[in-house]
Design an enzyme around this catalytic site. Structure first.
Site, PDB file in Angstrom:
ATOM      1  N   ASP A   1      -5.310  -5.923  -1.129  1.00 47.65           N
ATOM      2  CA  ASP A   1      -5.391  -4.574  -0.547  1.00 47.65           C
ATOM      3  C   ASP A   1      -6.514  -4.471   0.499  1.00 47.65           C
ATOM      4  OD1 ASP A   1      -3.255  -3.355  -1.838  1.00 47.65           O
ATOM      5  OD2 ASP A   1      -4.464  -2.691  -3.534  1.00 47.65           O
TER       6      ASP A   1
ATOM      7  N   LYS B   1      -2.788  -2.478 -12.159  1.00 41.31           N
ATOM      8  CA  LYS B   1      -3.692  -3.319 -11.347  1.00 41.31           C
ATOM      9  C   LYS B   1      -4.946  -3.759 -12.105  1.00 41.31           C
ATOM     10  CE  LYS B   1      -2.439  -1.841  -6.687  1.00 41.31           C
ATOM     11  NZ  LYS B   1      -2.920  -1.318  -5.416  1.00 41.31           N
TER      12      LYS B   1
ATOM     13  N   ASN C   1      -3.713  -7.229  -7.303  1.00 43.51           N
ATOM     14  CA  ASN C   1      -2.380  -6.755  -6.883  1.00 43.51           C
ATOM     15  C   ASN C   1      -1.392  -7.902  -6.645  1.00 43.51           C
ATOM     16  OD1 ASN C   1      -3.135  -7.799  -4.402  1.00 43.51           O
ATOM     17  ND2 ASN C   1      -2.348  -6.058  -3.240  1.00 43.51           N
TER      18      ASN C   1
ATOM     19  N   GLY D   1     -10.734   6.079  -6.517  1.00 46.87           N
ATOM     20  CA  GLY D   1      -9.793   5.336  -7.351  1.00 46.87           C
ATOM     21  C   GLY D   1      -9.670   3.886  -6.888  1.00 46.87           C
ATOM     22  N   GLY D   2      -8.540   3.280  -7.241  1.00 46.11           N
ATOM     23  CA  GLY D   2      -8.332   1.865  -6.952  1.00 46.11           C
ATOM     24  C   GLY D   2      -8.372   1.554  -5.460  1.00 46.11           C
ATOM     25  N   ALA D   3      -7.739   2.404  -4.646  1.00 43.04           N
ATOM     26  CA  ALA D   3      -7.687   2.140  -3.204  1.00 43.04           C
ATOM     27  C   ALA D   3      -9.076   2.305  -2.590  1.00 43.04           C
ATOM     28  CB  ALA D   3      -6.687   3.073  -2.537  1.00 43.04           C
TER      29      ALA D   3
ATOM     30  N   THR E   1       1.476  -3.199  -9.246  1.00 42.58           N
ATOM     31  CA  THR E   1       1.067  -1.911  -8.698  1.00 42.58           C
ATOM     32  C   THR E   1       0.807  -0.917  -9.822  1.00 42.58           C
ATOM     33  OG1 THR E   1       1.584  -0.248  -7.024  1.00 42.58           O
ATOM     34  CG2 THR E   1       3.474  -1.153  -8.200  1.00 42.58           C
TER      35      THR E   1
ATOM     36  N   SER F   1       7.902  -2.764  -1.248  1.00 45.28           N
ATOM     37  CA  SER F   1       7.587  -4.198  -1.180  1.00 45.28           C
ATOM     38  C   SER F   1       8.838  -5.084  -1.077  1.00 45.28           C
ATOM     39  CB  SER F   1       6.746  -4.606  -2.388  1.00 45.28           C
ATOM     40  OG  SER F   1       5.510  -3.952  -2.329  1.00 45.28           O
TER      41      SER F   1
ATOM     42  N   SER G   1       9.416   1.507  -4.590  1.00 42.23           N
ATOM     43  CA  SER G   1       8.549   0.516  -3.941  1.00 42.23           C
ATOM     44  C   SER G   1       9.172   0.013  -2.635  1.00 42.23           C
ATOM     45  CB  SER G   1       8.335  -0.670  -4.878  1.00 42.23           C
ATOM     46  OG  SER G   1       7.666  -1.698  -4.188  1.00 42.23           O
TER      47      SER G   1
END
Ligand code: NAP
Length: 297
Positions: A109, A73, A94, A135-137, A69, A24, A22
């Protein structure tokens, strides 16, 4: 110089599985350092079986905020005391913010993607958007686009049922035109519409498969004005490279990653981060990628 941790230092972090790659922690610890906030942000590997206990434990340990993540999510939602309406529409969270009763859930996001587009002076009202993937994105991109008044969304996906589910969910909240098609149908569309913004949300082309692209037909790219790839490793995917050759504007996924992180930080600390600092964090992340010959996934 490394940060001095004292009894007063607050803890933030990211839950995922796996989590060791990650980015982040780099974003949030830089923000804390630049803003002189006494906090640390750490990665927590949490398997799906231990998610509920991890949320309870984090709250008991007074962890002030968490990012969530893959793969949590969606599955984290039942463990939250409140989910904001935008995250509810996306069906995914998220960012968790601690309250006296438990954690509240948000989804930054879509806001991160919107800020990246705004930085490139791209507006969405009345535009035609194509989303590759479901998908999620893709869900975050579709709900964000619909909320900004896009006129029409095309969803292209391998599994048509997943695209149809996304269509249904978008249309439940927004009265806009949504079309779905498979990759094969896309290749055979005789009069492909003119697309203002095409957002590539599949993992095809991500390290270590950087030579791959979901589509390579020059005819496809000739109908696109701006191409966005949510992948940031590599910074320029094969998809973006082909789009650039065809004369499209191109945007990679690093800005979305950085801006969604900044939005989460602003939620937690109830602050507004200056555009100068946002650009500084983005530059730092770009440098991080450029300085690495090879990045892990
Ligand atoms: P996800 O929920 O697993 O969705 C993946 C999508 O890609 C699905 O629609 C799937 O199709 C499609 N797909 C996967 N492999 C495929 C293949 N070999 N051929 C055709 N289609 C394929 O993943 P996600 O969370 O949306 O993430 C997707 C990508 O976006 C990842 O690369 C991730 O790193 C990136 N991302 C970036 C940011 C950012 O801040 N820049 C944020 C979130 C995600 P099916 O429905 O047929 O399975």
């Amino acid at each position: 110089m490394s940060k001095q941790i004292t009894g007063a230092t607050s803890i933030f972090g990211v839950l995922g599985y796996p989590i060791q790659h990650s980015l982040s922690p780099l974003i949030h610890n830089q923000l804390a350092s630049e803003l002189n906030h006494d906090l640390v942000y750490v990665p927590f590997p949490v398997s799906p079986e231990t998610l509920e206990k991890a949320i309870e434990g984090a709250w008991a340990l007074e962890i002030q905020g968490l990012n969530v993540t893959i793969p949590h999510k969606e599955s984290v939602i039942p463990y939250l005391v409140h989910v904001d309406s935008f995250a509810m529409k996306m069906g995914a969270v998220n960012t968790l913010k601690r309250t006296a009763q438990g954690y509240e859930g948000y989804n930054t996001d879509g806001m991160g993607l919107l800020q990246s587009l705004t930085k490139h002076r791209i507006t969405l009202k009345g535009k035609t958007m194509m989303i590759l993937g479901s998908g999620g994105a893709a869900r975050a991109a579709a709900i964000m686009g619909a909320s900004q008044g896009v006129r029409q969304i095309w969803i292209v996906n391998r599994t048509i049922e997943h695209a149809e589910k996304l269509l249904k969910d978008v249309k439940q909240f927004y009265s806009i035109e949504v079309e779905v098609c498979s990759w094969d149908q896309l290749k055979n569309i005789e009069n492909m519409p003119s697309i203002d913004l095409c957002i590539q949300t599949t993992p095809i082309g991500m390290y270590p498969y950087a030579q791959m692209t979901p589509i390579d037909d020059p005819n496809f790219f000739s109908h696109i004005q701006t191409a966005v790839d949510l992948i940031y490793n590599p910074l320029e995917t094969q998809f973006l490279s082909l789009a650039k050759q065809a004369g499209c504007n191109i945007i990679n996924g690093l800005e979305m990653l950085v801006f969604q992180g900044i939005k989460a930080y602003e939620l937690w600390k109830e602050c507004t981060i200056s555009l100068d600092l946002q650009e500084k964090v983005l530059k730092n992340m770009e440098q991080y990628f450029i300085s690495k010959d090879e990045m892990p996934r």
